[in-house]
Design a protein around this motif. Sequence first.
Motif, PDB file in Angstrom:
ATOM      1  N   THR A  88      50.153  17.697 -18.663  1.00  0.00           N
ATOM      2  CA  THR A  88      50.015  16.305 -18.275  1.00  0.00           C
ATOM      3  C   THR A  88      50.841  16.050 -17.022  1.00  0.00           C
ATOM      4  O   THR A  88      51.990  16.474 -16.934  1.00  0.00           O
ATOM      5  CB  THR A  88      50.496  15.368 -19.404  1.00  0.00           C
ATOM      6  OG1 THR A  88      49.729  15.630 -20.579  1.00  0.00           O
ATOM      7  CG2 THR A  88      50.327  13.911 -19.004  1.00  0.00           C
ATOM      8  N   CYS A  92      47.476  11.806 -15.692  1.00  0.00           N
ATOM      9  CA  CYS A  92      46.442  12.835 -15.568  1.00  0.00           C
ATOM     10  C   CYS A  92      46.652  13.945 -16.599  1.00  0.00           C
ATOM     11  O   CYS A  92      47.715  14.541 -16.681  1.00  0.00           O
ATOM     12  CB  CYS A  92      46.468  13.423 -14.156  1.00  0.00           C
ATOM     13  SG  CYS A  92      45.420  14.872 -13.946  1.00  0.00           S
ATOM     14  N   LYS A  93      45.609  14.210 -17.380  1.00  0.00           N
ATOM     15  CA  LYS A  93      45.620  15.353 -18.287  1.00  0.00           C
ATOM     16  C   LYS A  93      44.708  16.426 -17.704  1.00  0.00           C
ATOM     17  O   LYS A  93      43.661  16.130 -17.157  1.00  0.00           O
ATOM     18  CB  LYS A  93      45.118  14.932 -19.667  1.00  0.00           C
ATOM     19  CG  LYS A  93      46.010  13.922 -20.372  1.00  0.00           C
ATOM     20  CD  LYS A  93      45.445  13.563 -21.736  1.00  0.00           C
ATOM     21  CE  LYS A  93      46.331  12.549 -22.436  1.00  0.00           C
ATOM     22  NZ  LYS A  93      45.783  12.171 -23.762  1.00  0.00           N
ATOM     23  N   TRP A  94      45.130  17.664 -17.822  1.00  0.00           N
ATOM     24  CA  TRP A  94      44.350  18.735 -17.223  1.00  0.00           C
ATOM     25  C   TRP A  94      44.381  19.975 -18.106  1.00  0.00           C
ATOM     26  O   TRP A  94      45.246  20.136 -18.981  1.00  0.00           O
ATOM     27  CB  TRP A  94      44.900  19.089 -15.838  1.00  0.00           C
ATOM     28  CG  TRP A  94      46.312  19.621 -15.884  1.00  0.00           C
ATOM     29  CD1 TRP A  94      47.458  18.895 -15.840  1.00  0.00           C
ATOM     30  CD2 TRP A  94      46.716  20.991 -16.042  1.00  0.00           C
ATOM     31  NE1 TRP A  94      48.546  19.711 -15.942  1.00  0.00           N
ATOM     32  CE2 TRP A  94      48.127  21.008 -16.074  1.00  0.00           C
ATOM     33  CE3 TRP A  94      46.018  22.183 -16.150  1.00  0.00           C
ATOM     34  CZ2 TRP A  94      48.854  22.186 -16.211  1.00  0.00           C
ATOM     35  CZ3 TRP A  94      46.752  23.370 -16.291  1.00  0.00           C
ATOM     36  CH2 TRP A  94      48.154  23.366 -16.310  1.00  0.00           C
ATOM     37  N   SER A 104      39.670  21.510 -15.617  1.00  0.00           N
ATOM     38  CA  SER A 104      39.174  20.200 -16.030  1.00  0.00           C
ATOM     39  C   SER A 104      40.271  19.170 -15.847  1.00  0.00           C
ATOM     40  O   SER A 104      41.417  19.402 -16.233  1.00  0.00           O
ATOM     41  CB  SER A 104      38.717  20.225 -17.494  1.00  0.00           C
ATOM     42  OG  SER A 104      37.649  21.145 -17.672  1.00  0.00           O
ATOM     43  N   GLU A 106      41.278  15.066 -16.366  1.00  0.00           N
ATOM     44  CA  GLU A 106      40.976  13.782 -16.997  1.00  0.00           C
ATOM     45  C   GLU A 106      41.844  12.703 -16.372  1.00  0.00           C
ATOM     46  O   GLU A 106      43.048  12.864 -16.235  1.00  0.00           O
ATOM     47  CB  GLU A 106      41.246  13.857 -18.498  1.00  0.00           C
ATOM     48  CG  GLU A 106      40.995  12.560 -19.234  1.00  0.00           C
ATOM     49  CD  GLU A 106      41.299  12.659 -20.714  1.00  0.00           C
ATOM     50  OE1 GLU A 106      41.443  11.614 -21.360  1.00  0.00           O
ATOM     51  OE2 GLU A 106      41.413  13.796 -21.218  1.00  0.00           O
ATOM     52  N   ASN A 107      41.208  11.608 -16.007  1.00  0.00           N
ATOM     53  CA  ASN A 107      41.841  10.483 -15.325  1.00  0.00           C
ATOM     54  C   ASN A 107      42.080  10.807 -13.858  1.00  0.00           C
ATOM     55  O   ASN A 107      42.045  11.963 -13.435  1.00  0.00           O
ATOM     56  CB  ASN A 107      43.159  10.056 -15.987  1.00  0.00           C
ATOM     57  CG  ASN A 107      42.939   9.466 -17.360  1.00  0.00           C
ATOM     58  OD1 ASN A 107      41.934   8.823 -17.612  1.00  0.00           O
ATOM     59  ND2 ASN A 107      43.889   9.702 -18.250  1.00  0.00           N
ATOM     60  N   THR A 130      36.487  14.612 -15.420  1.00  0.00           N
ATOM     61  CA  THR A 130      35.887  14.014 -16.605  1.00  0.00           C
ATOM     62  C   THR A 130      35.542  12.546 -16.361  1.00  0.00           C
ATOM     63  O   THR A 130      35.854  11.979 -15.325  1.00  0.00           O
ATOM     64  CB  THR A 130      36.823  14.134 -17.814  1.00  0.00           C
ATOM     65  OG1 THR A 130      38.032  13.407 -17.548  1.00  0.00           O
ATOM     66  CG2 THR A 130      37.178  15.596 -18.073  1.00  0.00           C
ATOM     67  N   SER A 131      34.900  11.945 -17.346  1.00  0.00           N
ATOM     68  CA  SER A 131      34.294  10.629 -17.177  1.00  0.00           C
ATOM     69  C   SER A 131      35.297   9.504 -16.922  1.00  0.00           C
ATOM     70  O   SER A 131      34.909   8.408 -16.538  1.00  0.00           O
ATOM     71  CB  SER A 131      33.454  10.280 -18.413  1.00  0.00           C
ATOM     72  OG  SER A 131      34.254  10.309 -19.587  1.00  0.00           O
ATOM     73  N   ASN A 132      36.571   9.740 -17.139  1.00  0.00           N
ATOM     74  CA  ASN A 132      37.575   8.703 -16.907  1.00  0.00           C
ATOM     75  C   ASN A 132      38.026   8.614 -15.449  1.00  0.00           C
ATOM     76  O   ASN A 132      38.753   7.699 -15.080  1.00  0.00           O
ATOM     77  CB  ASN A 132      38.806   8.955 -17.783  1.00  0.00           C
ATOM     78  CG  ASN A 132      38.523   8.720 -19.251  1.00  0.00           C
ATOM     79  OD1 ASN A 132      37.735   7.857 -19.593  1.00  0.00           O
ATOM     80  ND2 ASN A 132      39.149   9.491 -20.111  1.00  0.00           N
ATOM     81  N   SER A 133      37.614   9.552 -14.636  1.00  0.00           N
ATOM     82  CA  SER A 133      38.067   9.587 -13.245  1.00  0.00           C
ATOM     83  C   SER A 133      37.407   8.480 -12.436  1.00  0.00           C
ATOM     84  O   SER A 133      36.217   8.207 -12.582  1.00  0.00           O
ATOM     85  CB  SER A 133      37.741  10.946 -12.618  1.00  0.00           C
ATOM     86  OG  SER A 133      38.370  11.994 -13.318  1.00  0.00           O
TER      87      SER A 133
END
Length: 269
Positions: A88, A92-94, A104, A106-107, A130-133
Motif C-alpha cells: 500500500t 493506492c493498493k498494488w 495491478s 487500485e485507486n 482497476t475500476s477505482n482509478s
Amino acid sequence: IYIPTGVTKIGNNAFYDCNHLNQIFIPHTVTTIKNDAFDNCYIDYIYFYGTEDQWKNTSIGTGNSVLTDYATVQFSGIKSNESSFFGTEGKCKWSFDVDTSTLSIENSYTKIGDVVWAVFLPITKKIIFTSNSTEINIEDIKYCSNLDSITIPSSVEGIDNLSLINNIKVKDIYYGGSKGQWHLIDKYGENANDINIHFGSTITYGKYYNCQWSYDESTEVLTISKSNETGKYYNEIPWLYYASNIKKVIVQDGVDSICESAFSECTNL
C-alpha cells in the motif's frame, strides 16, 4: 534478486562478486546472512518485506558492509507469497504477480517512480489500473521496457504525461470507455498513434451545464435527456466531436429548449 518467503538463511559467499547486482528483495523470514554473502556487490536498494525492527534483528555477518553501510533499505509494506508481491502506498493498493509479470494498481496515484513497486517496471509486461482509478500519471512508464499492454478503466478522466506513451513499445491499450471518451483524454489525437487501442464501450455519456446527452457510435444516435443549454456558438456544442457522424437525434421528454446551432455541424443527420 528475489528471495522467496520461507528462506531463513543466506549462506557464506552466496552472492560473492555479483558486481552488477543493484537490487534485492529479502523476506522477513530471513534471520541470518552469513559472512561475505554480498561481498564485492554494489547494491543500491534492499526491499525488506518486513518491519524495520525485524531487519535490525537480522544477524548479518562480516564482509556485508554493502548491506549495513551503503544500500538504501526500504520497509514500505512490500509483502510476498509464493508468486506475488503486494503493498500500500497512501490510498493506492498494488500487487505484482511474478508468474504473469502483471502490475495491478487500485485507486489513483501520483508518480510511478515515487513508489516502491517501481522496481518491478523493467520486468512488467502488463499494467492494470482497476475500476477505482480516476487520475493516473505515467511519467515513469518509460522504464517498462517489456510492456505489452495497459488496461485503463472508463473511470479515468485524465492521464498526465500521456505523450510519453509514444516513447515506449506498448502493443495494446485496453480502455473501458468509448472512442469519444478517449478523445476527451487525448483531445488532439497526438498520442498512442502506433498502439492498438481497444474500446470497451460504444456509448459516450456527457453533461454540459444542464444538458445531459449520450451518443452511441454503433447506431450513430444522439440522445438528449435534459435541457440543451449549451451556448449559442457551434464550438460550445458538447457533441461536436461526433457531429458529422450523427444520423439520428432523440430528444426525450423534459427537454424544454434547443439552443442555436445545436445541430449545425450534423451534416449526415
